[in-house]
Structure formats: C-alpha cells, structure tokens
Scaffold this motif. Structure first.
Motif, PDB file in Angstrom:
ATOM      1  N   ARG A   1     -56.948  22.732 -49.459  1.00  0.00           N
ATOM      2  CA  ARG A   1     -57.756  22.417 -48.259  1.00  0.00           C
ATOM      3  C   ARG A   1     -58.952  21.518 -48.621  1.00  0.00           C
ATOM      4  NH1 ARG A   1     -59.477  25.155 -44.100  1.00  0.00           N
ATOM      5  NH2 ARG A   1     -60.904  26.320 -45.376  1.00  0.00           N
ATOM      6  N   THR A   2     -58.686  20.197 -48.589  1.00  0.00           N
ATOM      7  CA  THR A   2     -59.711  19.191 -48.904  1.00  0.00           C
ATOM      8  C   THR A   2     -59.633  18.077 -47.851  1.00  0.00           C
ATOM      9  OG1 THR A   2     -58.237  17.781 -50.201  1.00  0.00           O
ATOM     10  CG2 THR A   2     -59.285  19.611 -51.373  1.00  0.00           C
ATOM     11  N   GLU A   3     -60.310  16.967 -48.147  1.00  0.00           N
ATOM     12  CA  GLU A   3     -60.233  15.803 -47.244  1.00  0.00           C
ATOM     13  C   GLU A   3     -58.941  15.017 -47.422  1.00  0.00           C
ATOM     14  OE1 GLU A   3     -63.713  13.356 -47.747  1.00  0.00           O
ATOM     15  OE2 GLU A   3     -65.029  15.086 -47.493  1.00  0.00           O
ATOM     16  N   PHE A   4     -58.115  15.445 -48.367  1.00  0.00           N
ATOM     17  CA  PHE A   4     -56.853  14.753 -48.632  1.00  0.00           C
ATOM     18  C   PHE A   4     -56.098  14.555 -47.323  1.00  0.00           C
ATOM     19  CE2 PHE A   4     -52.448  14.379 -50.083  1.00  0.00           C
ATOM     20  CZ  PHE A   4     -52.568  13.575 -51.191  1.00  0.00           C
ATOM     21  N   GLY A   5     -55.592  13.330 -47.094  1.00  0.00           N
ATOM     22  CA  GLY A   5     -54.809  13.057 -45.885  1.00  0.00           C
ATOM     23  C   GLY A   5     -55.642  12.585 -44.709  1.00  0.00           C
ATOM     24  N   SER A   6     -56.972  12.593 -44.846  1.00  0.00           N
ATOM     25  CA  SER A   6     -57.828  12.285 -43.689  1.00  0.00           C
ATOM     26  C   SER A   6     -57.698  10.832 -43.234  1.00  0.00           C
ATOM     27  CB  SER A   6     -59.286  12.610 -44.003  1.00  0.00           C
ATOM     28  OG  SER A   6     -59.706  11.882 -45.121  1.00  0.00           O
ATOM     29  N   LYS A   7     -57.392   9.924 -44.151  1.00  0.00           N
ATOM     30  CA  LYS A   7     -57.293   8.499 -43.776  1.00  0.00           C
ATOM     31  C   LYS A   7     -56.072   8.227 -42.895  1.00  0.00           C
ATOM     32  CE  LYS A   7     -60.568   5.995 -46.019  1.00  0.00           C
ATOM     33  NZ  LYS A   7     -61.499   7.100 -46.243  1.00  0.00           N
ATOM     34  N   ASP A   8     -55.067   9.116 -42.985  1.00  0.00           N
ATOM     35  CA  ASP A   8     -53.829   8.920 -42.219  1.00  0.00           C
ATOM     36  C   ASP A   8     -53.740   9.811 -40.989  1.00  0.00           C
ATOM     37  OD1 ASP A   8     -52.724   6.977 -43.717  1.00  0.00           O
ATOM     38  OD2 ASP A   8     -51.497   8.293 -44.944  1.00  0.00           O
ATOM     39  N   GLY A   9     -54.696  10.673 -40.793  1.00  0.00           N
ATOM     40  CA  GLY A   9     -54.612  11.604 -39.671  1.00  0.00           C
ATOM     41  C   GLY A   9     -55.508  12.791 -39.926  1.00  0.00           C
ATOM     42  N   THR A  10     -54.889  13.964 -40.056  1.00  0.00           N
ATOM     43  CA  THR A  10     -55.674  15.184 -40.202  1.00  0.00           C
ATOM     44  C   THR A  10     -55.852  15.539 -41.672  1.00  0.00           C
ATOM     45  OG1 THR A  10     -54.542  15.893 -38.202  1.00  0.00           O
ATOM     46  CG2 THR A  10     -55.861  17.548 -39.332  1.00  0.00           C
ATOM     47  N   ALA A  11     -57.090  15.783 -42.061  1.00  0.00           N
ATOM     48  CA  ALA A  11     -57.358  16.215 -43.441  1.00  0.00           C
ATOM     49  C   ALA A  11     -56.731  17.582 -43.668  1.00  0.00           C
ATOM     50  CB  ALA A  11     -58.863  16.288 -43.671  1.00  0.00           C
ATOM     51  N   PHE A  12     -56.318  17.835 -44.905  1.00  0.00           N
ATOM     52  CA  PHE A  12     -55.704  19.126 -45.230  1.00  0.00           C
ATOM     53  C   PHE A  12     -56.655  20.297 -44.916  1.00  0.00           C
ATOM     54  CE2 PHE A  12     -51.944  18.299 -48.344  1.00  0.00           C
ATOM     55  CZ  PHE A  12     -51.406  17.399 -47.433  1.00  0.00           C
ATOM     56  N   GLU A  13     -57.970  20.051 -45.013  1.00  0.00           N
ATOM     57  CA  GLU A  13     -58.913  21.144 -44.746  1.00  0.00           C
ATOM     58  C   GLU A  13     -58.904  21.529 -43.267  1.00  0.00           C
ATOM     59  OE1 GLU A  13     -62.687  19.722 -46.144  1.00  0.00           O
ATOM     60  OE2 GLU A  13     -62.730  18.043 -44.742  1.00  0.00           O
ATOM     61  N   ASP A  14     -58.447  20.599 -42.401  1.00  0.00           N
ATOM     62  CA  ASP A  14     -58.341  20.902 -40.972  1.00  0.00           C
ATOM     63  C   ASP A  14     -56.913  21.275 -40.581  1.00  0.00           C
ATOM     64  OD1 ASP A  14     -61.038  20.249 -40.621  1.00  0.00           O
ATOM     65  OD2 ASP A  14     -60.540  18.114 -40.537  1.00  0.00           O
ATOM     66  N   ARG A  15     -55.944  20.746 -41.314  1.00  0.00           N
ATOM     67  CA  ARG A  15     -54.544  21.031 -40.983  1.00  0.00           C
ATOM     68  C   ARG A  15     -54.177  22.484 -41.295  1.00  0.00           C
ATOM     69  NH1 ARG A  15     -50.145  17.109 -43.571  1.00  0.00           N
ATOM     70  NH2 ARG A  15     -51.660  15.618 -42.784  1.00  0.00           N
ATOM     71  N   PHE A  16     -54.789  23.027 -42.354  1.00  0.00           N
ATOM     72  CA  PHE A  16     -54.445  24.382 -42.789  1.00  0.00           C
ATOM     73  C   PHE A  16     -55.605  25.341 -42.562  1.00  0.00           C
ATOM     74  CE2 PHE A  16     -51.913  21.487 -45.475  1.00  0.00           C
ATOM     75  CZ  PHE A  16     -50.631  21.942 -45.170  1.00  0.00           C
ATOM     76  N   GLU A  17     -55.261  26.547 -42.131  1.00  0.00           N
ATOM     77  CA  GLU A  17     -56.264  27.596 -41.949  1.00  0.00           C
ATOM     78  C   GLU A  17     -56.655  28.173 -43.309  1.00  0.00           C
ATOM     79  OE1 GLU A  17     -57.601  28.727 -39.106  1.00  0.00           O
ATOM     80  OE2 GLU A  17     -56.477  27.180 -38.021  1.00  0.00           O
ATOM     81  N   PRO A  18     -57.885  28.707 -43.443  1.00  0.00           N
ATOM     82  CA  PRO A  18     -58.231  29.404 -44.689  1.00  0.00           C
ATOM     83  C   PRO A  18     -57.203  30.496 -44.977  1.00  0.00           C
ATOM     84  CG  PRO A  18     -60.168  29.141 -43.300  1.00  0.00           C
ATOM     85  CD  PRO A  18     -59.002  28.657 -42.484  1.00  0.00           C
ATOM     86  N   GLY A  19     -56.738  30.575 -46.209  1.00  0.00           N
ATOM     87  CA  GLY A  19     -55.763  31.590 -46.587  1.00  0.00           C
ATOM     88  C   GLY A  19     -54.324  31.104 -46.502  1.00  0.00           C
ATOM     89  N   GLU A  20     -54.117  29.982 -45.813  1.00  0.00           N
ATOM     90  CA  GLU A  20     -52.750  29.470 -45.639  1.00  0.00           C
ATOM     91  C   GLU A  20     -52.278  28.752 -46.901  1.00  0.00           C
ATOM     92  OE1 GLU A  20     -52.610  27.057 -42.078  1.00  0.00           O
ATOM     93  OE2 GLU A  20     -50.419  26.899 -42.172  1.00  0.00           O
ATOM     94  N   VAL A  21     -53.153  27.959 -47.497  1.00  0.00           N
ATOM     95  CA  VAL A  21     -52.822  27.243 -48.739  1.00  0.00           C
ATOM     96  C   VAL A  21     -53.962  27.457 -49.745  1.00  0.00           C
ATOM     97  CG1 VAL A  21     -51.397  25.528 -47.533  1.00  0.00           C
ATOM     98  CG2 VAL A  21     -53.833  25.060 -47.905  1.00  0.00           C
ATOM     99  N   THR A  22     -53.964  26.665 -50.806  1.00  0.00           N
ATOM    100  CA  THR A  22     -54.948  26.853 -51.887  1.00  0.00           C
ATOM    101  C   THR A  22     -56.318  26.264 -51.499  1.00  0.00           C
ATOM    102  OG1 THR A  22     -53.120  26.761 -53.446  1.00  0.00           O
ATOM    103  CG2 THR A  22     -55.305  26.368 -54.344  1.00  0.00           C
ATOM    104  N   GLU A  23     -57.374  26.906 -51.974  1.00  0.00           N
ATOM    105  CA  GLU A  23     -58.740  26.395 -51.769  1.00  0.00           C
ATOM    106  C   GLU A  23     -59.147  25.558 -52.988  1.00  0.00           C
ATOM    107  OE1 GLU A  23     -60.560  26.725 -49.040  1.00  0.00           O
ATOM    108  OE2 GLU A  23     -59.054  28.001 -48.069  1.00  0.00           O
ATOM    109  N   PRO A  24     -59.976  24.538 -52.775  1.00  0.00           N
ATOM    110  CA  PRO A  24     -60.397  23.701 -53.910  1.00  0.00           C
ATOM    111  C   PRO A  24     -61.063  24.497 -55.036  1.00  0.00           C
ATOM    112  CG  PRO A  24     -61.596  23.106 -51.885  1.00  0.00           C
ATOM    113  CD  PRO A  24     -60.511  24.040 -51.492  1.00  0.00           C
ATOM    114  N   GLU A  25     -61.745  25.585 -54.667  1.00  0.00           N
ATOM    115  CA  GLU A  25     -62.427  26.400 -55.695  1.00  0.00           C
ATOM    116  C   GLU A  25     -61.420  27.040 -56.654  1.00  0.00           C
ATOM    117  OE1 GLU A  25     -63.071  26.517 -52.436  1.00  0.00           O
ATOM    118  OE2 GLU A  25     -65.064  25.567 -52.447  1.00  0.00           O
TER     119      GLU A  25
END
Ligand SMILES: NC(=O)c1ccc[n+]([C@@H]2O[C@H](COP(=O)([O-])OP(=O)(O)OC[C@H]3O[C@@H](n4cnc5c(N)ncnc54)[C@H](OP(=O)(O)O)[C@@H]3O)[C@@H](O)[C@H]2O)c1
Length: 244
Positions: free
Chosen positions: A189-213
């Motif tokens: 869940r980071t800004e990855f993908g934001s240039k093409d649409g939705t950033a991963f941090e917005d596409r996925f809910e907390p707990g759904e995928v890995t956190e950057p920490e």
C-alpha cells in the motif's frame, strides 16, 4: 546498540512508500541516511523528521536515477559526507501501463530507464565503496520479477532483470565480502500505480495487502547482516496463491 547503529546507508526512492518507511526503520536502528529521490521537498521534510526523532545524520540528495552523472555524483557526495557507505538500497522504481499492444514507447522507456538503467548506474557507482566497507547491496525486486505478470509484462521483465542482475552481481562481488540481497514483495500500500489511476494505498484497504513498514523491516533485516547474506526474501500477501 543495533547492528545498523552509525552505519551509513544510501537509500533511493526515499520520498514515498517503501523507501520512506525504510528510512524510518533504519533511522530507528541508528543508521545515518543519504536520501535520494527527485522530490526534494519531501526528502527535506523526511530528513527533518528523522533528525528530530533519532540521534542520526541525514543527507538530502535530489537525484534522478535515470541520469548516470547525477547518480555517480550522489554516491560521491554520500561517501564524502559519511566517510564511506555501508549499505545501499536500490528501491526507486515504477510501473506504467499494462497491455503490451497499447503500451506507449514513453511508458516502456520510463520503466526501463528507471528500473533497469537506474539500478545499473547505482550499482556500478557503489561497488568500490561497498568493497571497502564489506557492506550490503539490497535491491527491491518484486513478485513480478519471479513469476509471469500478465497485467504488465514490461514491468515484470524489468524486475526479472533486477533480480537476475542482483544474483549475478552477487557472484561477481561475493568474494570481496559484499552481500547482495533482493527483497520481493507482492502488492504494497504505497503511491505505486498513482500515475496510471489509483495508487495502491487507495486501491487496497489496510490489512488486504502488505504495508510499506513490513517491507521496511525485511530490508532492515537484510541490511543488518554482517557475515551471511539474505540472498532473497519474498514477502507476500497471505492470499497471493489463492486460485493459483
Ligand atoms: N507497491 C507495490 O505493490 C510494489 C510491489 C513490489 C515491488 N515494488 C517496488 O518497490 C519499489 C518502491 O515502490 P513503492 O511501492 O514504494 O512506490 P512509490 O510510493 O511510488 O515510490 C517510488 C519511489 O521511487 C522514486 N522514483 C521513481 N522514479 C524515480 C527516478 N527517475 N529517480 C529517482 N527516484 C525515482 C520516487 O521518488 P520521486 O518521485 O520523488 O523521484 C519514490 O520515492 C519500486 O521499485 C517498486 O517497483 C512495489
């Protein structure tokens, strides 16, 4: 005292996501940090935060990883400032587009220039410093660098390149005492993908995928190795192989 206390670390892609989280994790372990990315303001804010909360030194080096002279200069400045480099984390990277048929040359080039050329420019410049320190060189790869990724073959291929490069460099510099590691996350869940649409941090809910920490902790583990090497560390969301 931690293994990383007073170690000097050069970290790329420090302005957001995995890089920013890694900066926090390594600063907490007492490492001095050279922070690279293009967005200078973000690096400066991060550096101020880290110095205020930890007894460490930081250096902000705005750098475009696609520019070989800029990368070499950033490495030189880091080595001069800290009197050497103990750990290098090659994390800057991006994905663009999806279908090969529809991928523009600009999107293709953005991925290749950043993920492939940037990793090469950095590695070439840091080897002499890591040989001196017998330090660690850590690449952020990807699940997409180990398995086919139909969603984006060019991104996947760039990460297969990173992984193949890292393993082969390990063969070249292992006898010099340099550790080389690849950390392969699935979705984070980071800004990855934001240039093409939705950033991963917005596409996925907390707990759904890995956190950057979580990725940052994996990187810190590899960075702290003093004798053996974390060759490869896969950090996946738990449902990654569901329906495989
Ligand atoms: N998020 C995921 O799902 C995921 C999964 C597996 C692997 N990864 C990999 O993890 C790494 C970090 O990505 P992230 O998820 O943390 O995404 P992010 O939040 O978008 O961070 C990407 C970082 O790379 C930097 N960067 C991009 N192009 C650059 C350039 N030309 N020169 C210098 N810095 C550049 C960005 O800084 P500036 O824009 O300020 O330059 C930013 O700090 C990437 O290599 C990515 O491929 C991500």
């Amino acid at each position: 005292m931690t293994a990383l206390a007073d170690q000097s670390v050069l970290l790329t892609g420090a302005s957001s996501g995995i890089g920013e989280a890694t900066a926090h994790a390594l600063a907490a372990d007492g490492a001095d940090l050279s922070l690279l990315a293009r967005r200078k303001e973000r690096l400066t804010t991060l550096a101020d935060e880290l110095e205020a909360s930890h007894d460490i030194e930081t250096l902000v080096v705005p750098t475009d990883m696609r520019e070989e002279a800029a990368v070499a200069e950033a490495v030189d400045r880091t080595a001069e400032t800290f009197g050497g480099i103990d750990v290098v984390i090659s994390n800057a990277g991006l994905g663009r587009g999806s279908s090969v048929e529809d991928l523009s040359t600009e999107e293709y080039q953005a991925m290749m220039d950043t993920n492939v050329d940037g990793s090469f420019f950095l590695t070439r410049a840091v080897i002499e410093h890591l040989r001196r320190s017998e330090g660690n060189l850590i690449f952020v790869g990807s699940f997409a660098g180990k398995y086919p990724r139909p969603f984006n073959p060019v991104y996947a291929a760039s990460k297969w390149w990173v992984r193949g490069f890292a393993m082969s460099v390990a063969g070249q510099v292992g006898e010099d005492g340099i550790g080389v590691s690849v950390i392969n996350p699935t979705e984070v869940r980071t800004e990855f993908g934001s240039k093409d649409g939705t950033a991963f941090e917005d596409r996925f809910e907390p707990g759904e995928v890995t956190e950057p920490e979580e990725v940052a902790e994996a990187i810190a583990f590899a960075a702290a190795q003093d004798n053996s090497t974390v060759n490869e560390l896969d950090l996946y969301r738990r449902d990654k192989f569901s329906g495989w």
